[in-house]
Scaffold this active site. Structure first.
Site, short mmCIF file in Angstrom:
data_model
loop_
_atom_site.label_atom_id
_atom_site.label_comp_id
_atom_site.label_asym_id
_atom_site.label_seq_id
_atom_site.Cartn_x
_atom_site.Cartn_y
_atom_site.Cartn_z
CB THR A 133 25.71 -25.37 -33.45
OG1 THR A 133 26.81 -26.54 -34.07
CG2 THR A 133 24.88 -24.96 -33.64
CG ASP A 134 29.05 -26.61 -37.75
OD1 ASP A 134 28.65 -27.41 -37.10
OD2 ASP A 134 30.82 -27.19 -38.09
CD GLU A 135 25.72 -30.49 -34.80
OE1 GLU A 135 24.37 -31.25 -34.95
OE2 GLU A 135 26.12 -30.87 -34.30
CE1 TYR A 159 23.21 -28.26 -29.76
CE2 TYR A 159 23.72 -28.80 -31.89
CZ TYR A 159 24.18 -27.89 -30.68
OH TYR A 159 24.75 -27.27 -30.64
CE LYS A 163 22.95 -22.48 -30.42
NZ LYS A 163 22.87 -22.60 -29.00
P1 NAD Z 1 27.72 -28.08 -22.45
O1 NAD Z 1 26.40 -28.73 -22.64
O2 NAD Z 1 28.79 -28.53 -21.74
O3 NAD Z 1 27.17 -27.03 -21.36
C1 NAD Z 1 25.62 -26.42 -21.51
C2 NAD Z 1 25.53 -25.46 -20.08
O4 NAD Z 1 24.88 -24.87 -20.15
C3 NAD Z 1 25.96 -26.65 -18.87
O5 NAD Z 1 26.73 -25.74 -17.59
C4 NAD Z 1 24.48 -26.42 -18.32
O6 NAD Z 1 24.27 -26.35 -16.66
C5 NAD Z 1 23.70 -24.89 -18.64
N1 NAD Z 1 21.79 -24.90 -18.67
C6 NAD Z 1 21.39 -25.72 -19.66
N2 NAD Z 1 20.37 -25.53 -19.16
C7 NAD Z 1 20.82 -24.35 -18.63
C8 NAD Z 1 19.57 -23.01 -18.53
N3 NAD Z 1 18.31 -23.86 -19.23
N4 NAD Z 1 19.95 -22.65 -17.99
C9 NAD Z 1 20.80 -22.09 -17.55
N5 NAD Z 1 21.97 -22.62 -17.39
C10 NAD Z 1 21.56 -23.76 -18.35
O7 NAD Z 1 27.67 -27.50 -24.09
P2 NAD Z 1 28.99 -26.96 -24.83
O8 NAD Z 1 29.09 -27.45 -25.60
O9 NAD Z 1 30.21 -26.00 -23.49
O10 NAD Z 1 28.29 -26.07 -25.43
C11 NAD Z 1 28.12 -24.73 -24.75
C12 NAD Z 1 27.35 -23.55 -26.67
O11 NAD Z 1 28.19 -23.47 -27.56
C13 NAD Z 1 26.05 -24.33 -26.76
O12 NAD Z 1 25.13 -23.16 -26.81
C14 NAD Z 1 26.36 -24.71 -27.56
O13 NAD Z 1 25.22 -24.76 -28.92
C15 NAD Z 1 27.53 -24.40 -28.37
N6 NAD Z 1 28.29 -24.67 -30.05
C16 NAD Z 1 29.19 -25.97 -28.94
C17 NAD Z 1 29.98 -26.40 -29.69
C18 NAD Z 1 30.80 -27.88 -29.38
O14 NAD Z 1 31.62 -28.37 -30.52
N7 NAD Z 1 30.87 -28.10 -28.08
C19 NAD Z 1 30.21 -26.43 -30.71
C20 NAD Z 1 29.53 -25.02 -31.38
C21 NAD Z 1 28.47 -24.54 -30.61
O1 DAU Z 2 29.31 -29.15 -35.20
C1 DAU Z 2 29.21 -28.68 -33.61
C2 DAU Z 2 28.24 -29.51 -32.67
O2 DAU Z 2 29.39 -30.71 -32.09
C3 DAU Z 2 27.53 -28.94 -31.53
O3 DAU Z 2 26.71 -28.03 -31.97
C4 DAU Z 2 27.51 -29.56 -30.82
O4 DAU Z 2 26.77 -29.17 -29.10
C5 DAU Z 2 28.84 -30.55 -30.54
O5 DAU Z 2 27.93 -31.80 -29.96
C6 DAU Z 2 28.77 -31.54 -31.70
O6 DAU Z 2 28.54 -32.38 -32.58
P1 DAU Z 2 27.69 -33.21 -32.57
O7 DAU Z 2 26.96 -34.35 -33.15
O8 DAU Z 2 29.21 -33.67 -34.01
O9 DAU Z 2 29.09 -34.52 -31.98
P2 DAU Z 2 29.51 -35.77 -31.15
O10 DAU Z 2 30.72 -35.92 -29.99
O11 DAU Z 2 28.01 -35.69 -30.02
O12 DAU Z 2 29.74 -36.26 -32.33
C7 DAU Z 2 30.77 -36.43 -33.35
C8 DAU Z 2 30.49 -37.49 -34.22
O13 DAU Z 2 30.94 -38.37 -33.72
C9 DAU Z 2 29.29 -38.02 -35.29
O14 DAU Z 2 29.63 -37.69 -36.21
C10 DAU Z 2 28.96 -39.01 -34.14
C11 DAU Z 2 29.73 -39.96 -34.08
N1 DAU Z 2 30.00 -40.17 -32.49
C12 DAU Z 2 29.29 -40.14 -31.95
C13 DAU Z 2 29.61 -40.51 -30.06
C14 DAU Z 2 28.51 -39.89 -28.97
C15 DAU Z 2 30.50 -41.83 -32.79
O15 DAU Z 2 30.56 -42.35 -33.56
N2 DAU Z 2 30.15 -42.45 -31.75
C16 DAU Z 2 29.15 -41.85 -30.29
O16 DAU Z 2 29.58 -42.88 -29.55
#
Ligand code: NAD
Ligand code: DAU
Length: 357
Positions: A133-135, A159, A163
């Protein structure tokens, strides 16, 4: 040939598996623990498809991973499995350390043993692709340039710290043991199968239910949004042609303040499913800010564009329109997800009144 995907029942992982098998007959072994975020329904269209081998299991289970590697002989591991929600990491960081740090370590050790015993072309072709992630780069000031791959790591939440730790492990396993790794650091994804604890799907499902749309703090935090299928396409490129040991930032050049995102979703819902009670914006509610809330993320995606020719296919306008449409057209999936466990989370995060029907 086969690939092993971890976390392939989650949001990005399931989109990746679906897209992979739509474009190739190479089988996928999909290892997922089915936590609250994992959902077999995301993969329902693959029921009965011999190219998809689903394994319900944990990435911390070394014996299981060793068995899967020995049995299926994958040419690559694509590692999505993680605890992924920042707010949940604030309430309970332990599971994030277990899965994101210990789980990645366990997978790396298993991969090292397996790859070490490969020979010739099989050994040269093997890849461990770590999805991150970019975080990990922390928070930008308004005038800072976007995150480049050379930025220092400054994670601010449990989180992102977990990562960052996993990224460092992957880097070290390459430098010390020569494990052939690539890492991608992506910005905020959105699209089908996004679990409604995250901003965009939460706003859609709350608006349709006539519930408050919670905006943290002043709503001026900036995220850089990427349609999930563009992320999956980027991963396929990096897996195929990325340079070993390198990291690639992936983003959509779509920096937007949260409040703009919420207003855009409301306007699309006004157009596609108007509410007799009035415009959905009436439901916007400013709530207490997230502790340690990062102010701004933005990705400089020039390296992957330059080296691999990847570019997002969707603009934010086209991607968000498709996403809102998908949620409207997939209400059975949404209603299934809004189960008891989801209600418990909403109550914990937004207060018991937020779960009232
Ligand atoms: P998600 O939370 O939707 O899915 C995570 C999946 O991993 C689920 O299916 C869960 O059951 C599985 N999991 C969790 N713990 C596990 C374990 N111990 N063993 C096996 N499986 C397990 O997550 P996502 O949003 O799909 O993100 C996927 C990946 O991409 C993550 O590594 C996250 O850090 C990264 N990522 C997410 C975003 C985003 O915006 N969602 C952005 C950048 C990077
Ligand atoms: O940047 C990549 C990341 O983006 C991934 O690594 C994470 O897995 C993914 O969850 C996401 O993280 P964020 O914290 O940015 O996403 P989230 O959707 O939780 O929140 C997006 C923005 O919106 C953040 O600034 C918090 C805000 N927010 C979120 C929720 C859930 C609100 O204002 N209200 C809300 O109820």
């Amino acid at each position: 040939m086969t690939i092993l995907v971890t976390g392939g029942a989650g949001f990005i992982g399931s989109n990746f598996v679906l897209d992979w098998l739509a474009g190739s007959d190479e089988p996928v072994v999909n290892l997922d623990a089915l936590t609250y975020a994992g959902n077999r329904a995301n993969l329902a269209s693959l029921d009965g498809d011999a190219r998809h081998i689903f394994v319900h299991g944990d990435i911390c289970d070394r014996d299981l991973i060793d068995r899967l590697l020995a049995q299926h002989r994958p040419r690559a591991i694509v590692h999505f499995a993680a605890e992924s929600h920042v707010d949940r990491s604030i309430h309970g960081p332990g599971e994030f350390m277990r899965t994101n740090v210990t789980g990645t370590f366990t997978l790396l050790e298993a991969a090292r043993g397996y790859w070490g015993a490969l020979e010739g072309d099989d050994k040269a072709a093997f890849r461990f692709h770590h999805v991150s992630t970019d975080e990990v780069y922390g928070s930008l000031k308004p005038t800072d340039p976007p995150f480049a791959e050379t930025n220092a790591y400054e994670p601010n939440s449990p989180y992102s710290a977990s990562k960052a730790a996993s990224d460092h492990l992957v880097r070290a396993w390459h430098h010390t043991y020569g494990l052939p790794v690539v890492t991608t650091n992506c910005s905020n994804n959105y699209g089908p199968y996004h679990f409604p604890e995250k901003l965009i799907p939460l706003i859609i499902v709350n608006a349709l239910a006539g519930k408050p749309l919670p905006v943290y703090g002043d709503g001026q935090q900036v995220r850089d949004w990427l349609y999930v299928k563009d992320h999956c396409a980027a991963i396929r490129e990096v897996l195929a042609r990325g340079r070993l040991g390198e990291t690639y930032n992936i983003g959509g050049w779509n920096e937007k303040p949260n409040i703009d995102i919420v207003r855009t979703v409301c306007a699309l819902l006004d157009e596609m499913k108007p509410d007799a009670a009035g415009p959905y914006e009436r439901l916007i509610t400013y709530v207490k800010d997230r502790p340690g809330h990062d102010r701004r993320y933005a990705i400089d995606a020039r390296k992957i564009e330059r080296e691999l020719g990847w570019k997002p296919a969707e603009t934010f306008d086209t991607g968000i329109r498709k996403t809102v449409r998908w949620y409207l057209d997939n209400q059975p999936w949404v209603q299934d997800v809004l189960s008891g466990g989801y209600r418990d989370w909403v109550s914990k995060q937004y207060g018991p009144e937020a779960t009232a029907a």
